[in-house]
Enzyme design. Structure first.
Site, PDB file in Angstrom:
ATOM      1  CD1 TRP A 137     106.580  32.835  48.710  1.00  0.00           C
ATOM      2  CD2 TRP A 137     105.671  34.171  50.068  1.00  0.00           C
ATOM      3  NE1 TRP A 137     106.518  33.931  48.334  1.00  0.00           N
ATOM      4  CE2 TRP A 137     106.266  34.861  48.654  1.00  0.00           C
ATOM      5  CE3 TRP A 137     104.936  34.923  50.411  1.00  0.00           C
ATOM      6  CZ2 TRP A 137     106.402  36.031  49.043  1.00  0.00           C
ATOM      7  CZ3 TRP A 137     104.979  36.929  50.587  1.00  0.00           C
ATOM      8  CH2 TRP A 137     106.252  37.220  49.302  1.00  0.00           C
ATOM      9  CG  ASP A 172      99.067  36.973  49.292  1.00  0.00           C
ATOM     10  OD1 ASP A 172      99.215  37.253  49.124  1.00  0.00           O
ATOM     11  OD2 ASP A 172      99.897  36.347  49.525  1.00  0.00           O
ATOM     12  CE  LYS A 185     104.835  37.743  41.940  1.00  0.00           C
ATOM     13  NZ  LYS A 185     105.881  36.839  42.199  1.00  0.00           N
TER      14      LYS A 185
HETATM   15  C1  LIG Z   1     102.029  34.233  47.517  1.00  0.00           C
HETATM   16  C2  LIG Z   1     103.005  35.814  47.309  1.00  0.00           C
HETATM   17  N1  LIG Z   1     102.340  36.840  48.065  1.00  0.00           N
HETATM   18  C3  LIG Z   1     102.483  37.715  47.729  1.00  0.00           C
HETATM   19  C4  LIG Z   1     103.790  38.078  46.782  1.00  0.00           C
HETATM   20  C5  LIG Z   1     104.542  39.508  46.766  1.00  0.00           C
HETATM   21  O1  LIG Z   1     104.624  39.709  45.807  1.00  0.00           O
HETATM   22  P1  LIG Z   1     105.215  41.232  45.512  1.00  0.00           P
HETATM   23  O2  LIG Z   1     105.676  42.271  46.872  1.00  0.00           O
HETATM   24  O3  LIG Z   1     106.119  41.475  44.099  1.00  0.00           O
HETATM   25  O4  LIG Z   1     103.912  42.120  45.137  1.00  0.00           O
HETATM   26  C6  LIG Z   1     104.198  37.121  46.242  1.00  0.00           C
HETATM   27  C7  LIG Z   1     105.008  37.409  45.089  1.00  0.00           C
HETATM   28  O5  LIG Z   1     105.937  36.607  45.087  1.00  0.00           O
HETATM   29  C8  LIG Z   1     103.374  35.960  46.398  1.00  0.00           C
HETATM   30  O6  LIG Z   1     103.946  34.673  46.080  1.00  0.00           O
END
Ligand SMILES: Cc1ncc(COP(=O)(O)O)c(C=O)c1O
Length: 397
Positions: free
Chosen positions: A131, A212, A247
């Site tokens: 990511w 994660d 999500k």
């Molecule tokens: C791999 C991964 N980790 C963490 C997140 C963090 O999401 P958020 O900060 O929106 O809760 C995302 C969101 O796209 C993600 O794809």
């Protein structure tokens, strides 16, 4: 003057794409960039279970006073039951401590700050591909990063042997970042037997897993998706779990995430949590209340939990349905390449194998927005946009 010398920062690779999409006035434009779920009509809905919880909260809310630094204890309990299973020995032994953080991103940053402040010289291992936000988050926290092989770009699958080989080069005390399910950006996950091997390796080499878990319930189911986490928890005495309800509860803009440290004993968990709270206090002091209260309200109510699980299953089933329809429609439109690997990938994302040039042509000639790496958000596909999308892809192949 001080600010006059400042040049604009480059746009964020993913959110910048949405900005460009919003400015595009061509009809029929498609955004498969940012990781947001869309329903069959292309909207990102508020779940009915969330709306009902919000109604109840509005009626009963008595104060806007600060939350504790690590959030409501009731929220932490819900998070732990969801990720570990309600009767996990980790919970009964009080070996876990959870903080409500602003989104999964906030949890990751606090995890990085904690590691940097309390375990100087920590090296964090990221999968290759990964990511794109991680290097920025953990770099800002001051961690050193290395990569382990993960994705076999030629065959568009997991290169598990290379992954194990790469991780066997990590040293005791290194931290290994793994995705609980729905690997972002590739959509390629580990199978249960592979999780068991990774857990063994982490235990043998004394590596600290940082899981994660941003998509629990989006691959196969709430419990099914925790199989990797359970394999790790059974083998290693300590781990870190970063969760997100962006999500699976559709609570994107409420910024509701979680950071859980699992320690070898209840006393150690308490000591670690006191250090985590120090990191939070100097970052944002304490978390926003609303999203956490929504999740807690739903997960503490049997009927609302059942409703939420049904809505989550609907999102998951729609994404999986779009994967099949995408593969079939591409074939119908005359794609020569075999795209069936897409149905084996999980979660919102797929590595499509489209190259930078093809991604550029899709945007410029067809108003189809995809991340430069070829990552597509399957949840942005609908029955209505599928034909046009697949014709455009066949056109640029
Ligand atoms: C791999 C991964 N980790 C963490 C997140 C963090 O999401 P958020 O900060 O929106 O809760 C995302 C969101 O796209 C993600 O794809």
């Amino acid at each position: 003057m001080m600010f006059d010398a400042i040049q604009p920062a480059p746009p964020d690779a993913i959110l910048g794409l949405t900005e460009a999409y919003n400015k595009d006035d061509r009809p029929g434009k498609v955004n498969l960039g940012v990781g947001v779920y869309k329903d069959a009509s292309g909207k990102t809905p508020v779940l009915a279970s969330v709306k009902e919880a919000e109604r109840r909260l509005i009626d009963t809310e008595a104060t806007k006073s600060y939350k504790p630094i690590d959030g409501d204890p009731a929220y932490g309990k819900c998070v732990q039951a969801l990720v570990f299973g309600a009767d996990s020995p980790i919970i009964t032994g009080n070996r876990a401590a959870t903080s409500h953080c602003p989104g999964g991103t906030g949890a990751l940053r606090i995890a990085g700050d904690y590691l940097h402040a309390n375990h100087p010289g920590t090296t964090l291992w990221l999968s290759d591909e990964t990511w794109p936000n991680y290097p920025a988050i953990f770099g800002a926290a001051g961690l050193e990063m290395k990569r382990y092989p993960y994705f076999d770009a030629k065959n568009l699958t997991l290169d598990f042997d290379a992954m194990l080989d790469g991780l066997s080069r990590a040293s005791a005390g290194d931290v290994v970042l793994l995705h609980g399910c729905c690997h972002n950006p590739t959509g390629v996950d580990l199978e249960p037997d592979q999780w068991a091997k990774v857990a063994d390796l982490c235990a043998e080499r004394k590596l600290l897993p940082l899981l994660d878990f941003a998509y629990q319930g989006f691959a196969q189911g709430v419990e099914e998706d925790a199989v990797g986490l359970h394999a790790l928890a059974a083998k290693v005495p300590e781990l870190i779990v970063c969760g997100s309800f962006s999500k699976n509860f559709g609570l994107y803009n409420e910024r509701v995430g979680s950071l859980t440290f699992v320690a070898g004993s209840a006393d150690t968990a308490k000591a670690v949590q006191s250090r985590v709270k120090a990191c939070i206090r100097r970052n944002y002091s304490n978390p926003p209340a609303h999203g956490g209260a929504v999740v807690t309200t739903i997960l503490n109510d049997v009927a609302l939990t059942a409703q939420w699980r049904g809505e989550l299953a609907e999102m998951r089933d729609r994404i999986n349905g779009m994967r099949s329809l995408f593969v079939h429609t591409l074939a119908d439109k005359g794609a020569k390449r075999d795209f069936s690997f897409i149905t084996r990938q999980r979660g919102m994302f797929s590595y499509s194998g489209l190259n930078k040039d093809q991604v550029g042509q899709l945007r410029d000639r067809h108003a189809v927005y995809i991340v430069g790496s070829g990552r597509i958000n399957v949840a942005g596909m609908t029955e209505a946009n599928m034909d046009g999308l697949c014709e455009a892809i066949v056109n640029v192949l």
